[in-house]
Design an enzyme around this catalytic site. Structure first.
Site, PDB file in Angstrom:
ATOM      1  N   PHE A  10      -0.777  -6.890 -27.044  1.00 13.85           N
ATOM      2  CA  PHE A  10      -0.666  -7.528 -25.723  1.00 13.85           C
ATOM      3  C   PHE A  10      -1.889  -7.139 -24.906  1.00 13.85           C
ATOM      4  O   PHE A  10      -2.131  -5.960 -24.665  1.00 13.85           O
ATOM      5  CB  PHE A  10       0.609  -7.079 -24.991  1.00 13.85           C
ATOM      6  N   ASP A  49      -7.911  -1.161 -25.630  1.00 14.33           N
ATOM      7  CA  ASP A  49      -7.160  -1.516 -24.432  1.00 14.33           C
ATOM      8  C   ASP A  49      -6.249  -0.327 -24.121  1.00 14.33           C
ATOM      9  O   ASP A  49      -5.225  -0.122 -24.767  1.00 14.33           O
ATOM     10  CB  ASP A  49      -6.355  -2.798 -24.707  1.00 14.33           C
ATOM     11  N   LYS A  66      -3.033  -0.564 -14.701  1.00 14.18           N
ATOM     12  CA  LYS A  66      -1.699   0.020 -14.497  1.00 14.18           C
ATOM     13  C   LYS A  66      -1.728   1.314 -13.678  1.00 14.18           C
ATOM     14  O   LYS A  66      -1.835   1.267 -12.467  1.00 14.18           O
ATOM     15  CB  LYS A  66      -1.018   0.233 -15.848  1.00 14.18           C
TER      16      LYS A  66
HETATM   17  N1  PLP Z   1      -3.054  -4.666 -21.806  1.00 12.68           N
HETATM   18  C1  PLP Z   1      -1.967  -3.920 -22.030  1.00 12.68           C
HETATM   19  C2  PLP Z   1      -1.961  -2.975 -23.170  1.00 12.68           C
HETATM   20  C3  PLP Z   1      -0.850  -4.056 -21.213  1.00 12.68           C
HETATM   21  O1  PLP Z   1       0.244  -3.322 -21.456  1.00 12.68           O
HETATM   22  C4  PLP Z   1      -0.892  -4.964 -20.135  1.00 12.68           C
HETATM   23  C5  PLP Z   1       0.282  -5.169 -19.272  1.00 12.68           C
HETATM   24  O2  PLP Z   1       1.386  -4.910 -19.614  1.00 12.68           O
HETATM   25  C6  PLP Z   1      -2.055  -5.705 -19.926  1.00 12.68           C
HETATM   26  C7  PLP Z   1      -3.117  -5.535 -20.787  1.00 12.68           C
HETATM   27  C8  PLP Z   1      -2.167  -6.691 -18.799  1.00 12.68           C
HETATM   28  O3  PLP Z   1      -2.224  -6.031 -17.578  1.00 12.68           O
HETATM   29  P1  PLP Z   1      -1.932  -6.838 -16.212  1.00 12.68           P
HETATM   30  O4  PLP Z   1      -0.497  -7.217 -16.232  1.00 12.68           O
HETATM   31  O5  PLP Z   1      -2.275  -5.839 -15.130  1.00 12.68           O
HETATM   32  O6  PLP Z   1      -2.845  -8.006 -16.199  1.00 12.68           O
END
Ligand code: PLP
Length: 382
Positions: free
Chosen positions: A123, A208, A237
Site C-alpha cells: 500500500f 515506504d 503519518k
Molecule cells: N504508504 C503506507 C505504507 C501507508 O500505510 C499509507 C497510509 O496508510 C500511505 C502510504 C498513504 O499515506 P496517506 O494516507 O497519508 O496518503
C-alpha cells in the site's frame, strides 16, 4: 463523500492513549489514528510547539526559507540517509515525489519507459502514482486508466523480484513491513535481493516507511533493523504527531535528481507542521523510548500469543498483526472490542492490527491484551 465506512462513534477529546466520545465514554486507542498519534493524543510538547509557532508565523510558501523546515530537513537527513528532503502534506504525496525521483533518475540512465516494481498487497497511497504502485487498488477499473510503468510481484518472492528487476527498472518501491494489508514483514533475504538487484542495474531502492518509520518498530526507521539501506525513504503519518506532513528523504545518490520546476507544493513543510514534527522527533528519536517500544511490543506479543483464539502475532515493536483462528470473525471481533472500549483495526479477514501510541503505559498494554483475550473467549463460546 462516502469514501469511508465509519464506526458509529464521535470522538471529542484525546489524551495519551485515551479517547473520549461525545457521550463521555472512555476508549483505549490501540490504533492511534492509524499510526499517526505515536506520541499520544494531544502530547503537551507537540501542542506547545504548534501553539507557539502558530502565534509567530504560519505560512510563507516554499519560495522562502523558514527555520523550522530547515531544522527538520537537517534532522531527518542526519538521522537517516544523509541526503536532501522534499516535504509533502501526506504519505501518498511523499511517494509521488519518490516516484518522480525514480523516473527522472532512470531517464538520466537512458531508460525511455521506466518501471517501478512493488510487491502484491503493498500500500503506497491513493493519488494516481502511489495508486499505480498499490496493486490491489490499481485493479479498480472504475478509476482507470491507471498510470503505466508499474509492476507487481508476489509478496516476498525473492526469485520473482530478481526476475522483475532489469534494465528498464527505475526503482523497487516497497514496505519493509506491509501495514495496510495486515502487518506482513519482508524477509531479510528478499530485502538483500532487492538491494542487490537495484545495484546491478543502477535502479533506486525506495522504502515506504510511512507506517513503519518514526519509531513504530522500535528503531527510528525500520530499515535500521534490516541488513539493507535504501536510496530513498518516505515518511508521513507519525511524523507530524497529528499534523499533516510527509517527507521524501534521499541518500546521496538521489539527492540532486530533482531540480527547480520538477516538483513543488504550496503548503508543504510549513512552519507549524514542521515545528510539530521537530517536537515529535525530540521525543521519538531517543534510545530509551525506542527500547521501551521494543520491550512493550515483546510484552504485548507474549500476552496475545497466550490468548485462546490467537494463531500468530506478526510484526515488530508496536506494529503488530494478530492472526486469529479461522472460526473467528475478525470484523465482528473489532466491533465487539469497540463496544468494550478498545480501538483496534481489522485490515483483512482474520487479522487485528494494533498500532498503539509509542508512549502507551505498561498497564494499558495489559488492559488491551486482557480485553482482547476476554472478547476472544466470548467469541469461542468459552
Ligand atoms: N504508504 C503506507 C505504507 C501507508 O500505510 C499509507 C497510509 O496508510 C500511505 C502510504 C498513504 O499515506 P496517506 O494516507 O497519508 O496518503
Amino acid at each position: 463523500m462516502r469514501t469511508y465506512r465509519r464506526a458509529p462513534v464521535e470522538f471529542v477529546r484525546g489524551e495519551g492513549a485515551l479517547l473520549w466520545d461525545v457521550e463521555g465514554r472512555e476508549y483505549l486507542d490501540f490504533l492511534a489514528g492509524i499510526s499517526v498519534c505515536s506520541v499520544g493524543h494531544c502530547n503537551p510538547e507537540v501542542v506547545e510547539a504548534v501553539r507557539e509557532q502558530a502565534g509567530r508565523l504560519t505560512h510563507t510558501s516554499n519560495l522562502f526559507y523558514t527555520e523550522p523546515m530547515v531544522r527538520l530537513a537537517e534532522r531527518l537527513s542526519t538521522t537517516s540517509l544523509g541526503g536532501r528532503v522534499f516535504f509533502a502534506n501526506s504519505g501518498a504525496e511523499a511517494n509521488e515525489c519518490a516516484i518522480k525521483i525514480a523516473r527522472k533518475h532512470a531517464h538520466r540512465r537512458g531508460i525511455a519507459a521506466p518501471e517501478v516494481v512493488s510487491f502484491e498487497r503493498d500500500f503506497h497511497g491513493r493519488t494516481y502514482g502511489a495508486l499505480a504502485a498499490t496493486p490491489k487498488l490499481a485493479e479498480n477499473e472504475a478509476l482507470g486508466p491507471m498510470l503505466p510503468g508499474f509492476r507487481a510481484v508476489p509478496f516476498d518472492d525473492t526469485a520473482a523480484l530478481r526476475e522483475a528487476v532489469g534494465e528498464g527498472t527505475a526503482a523497487v518501491l516497497i514496505e519493509t513491513i506491509q501495514g495496510e494489508s495486515g502487518i506482513y514483514p519482508l524477509s531479510d533475504e528478499t530485502l538483500l535481493a532487492a538491494r542487490e538487484a537495484c545495484d546491478e542495474v543502477g535502479a533506486l531502492l525506495i522504502f515506504d516507511e510511512i507506517q513503519t518509520g518514526m519509531g513504530r518498530t522500535g528503531s527510528l526507521w525500520a530499515y535500521e533493523q534490516t541488513p539493507v539501506r535504501p536510496d530513498v525513504l518516505t515518511s508521513a503519518k507519525a511524523l507530524g504527531g497529528g499534523m499533516p506532513i510527509g517527507a521524501c528523504i534521499t541518500g546521496p545518490a538521489a539527492a540532486e535528481v530533482l531540480e527547480p520546476g520538477d516538483h513543488g507544493s504550496t503548503f508543504a513543510g510549513g512552519p507549524v507542521v514542521s515545528a510539530a514534527a521537530l517536537a515529535v522527533l525530540e521525543i521519538v528519536d531517543d534510545p530509551a523510548l525506542l527500547r521501551r517500544v521494543r520491550e512493550l511490543g515483546a510484552d504485548l506479543r507474549e500476552r496475545l500469543l497466550a490468548s485462546d483464539g490467537v494463531r500468530e502475532v506478526r510484526g515488530r515493536g508496536l506494529m503488530l498483526g494478530v492472526g486469529l483462528e479461522p472460526e473467528i470473525d475478525a470484523a465482528a471481533l473489532g466491533e465487539e472490542l469497540l463496544e468494550r472500549g478498545l480501538i483496534v483495526n481489522v485490515p483483512e479477514p482474520g487479522t487485528l492490527r494494533l498500532l498503539p501510541p509509542l508512549t502507551v503505559e505498561p498497564a494499558q498494554i495489559e488492559r488491551a491484551a486482557a480485553t482482547i483475550a476476554a472478547a476472544l473467549l466470548s467469541f469461542l463460546g468459552r
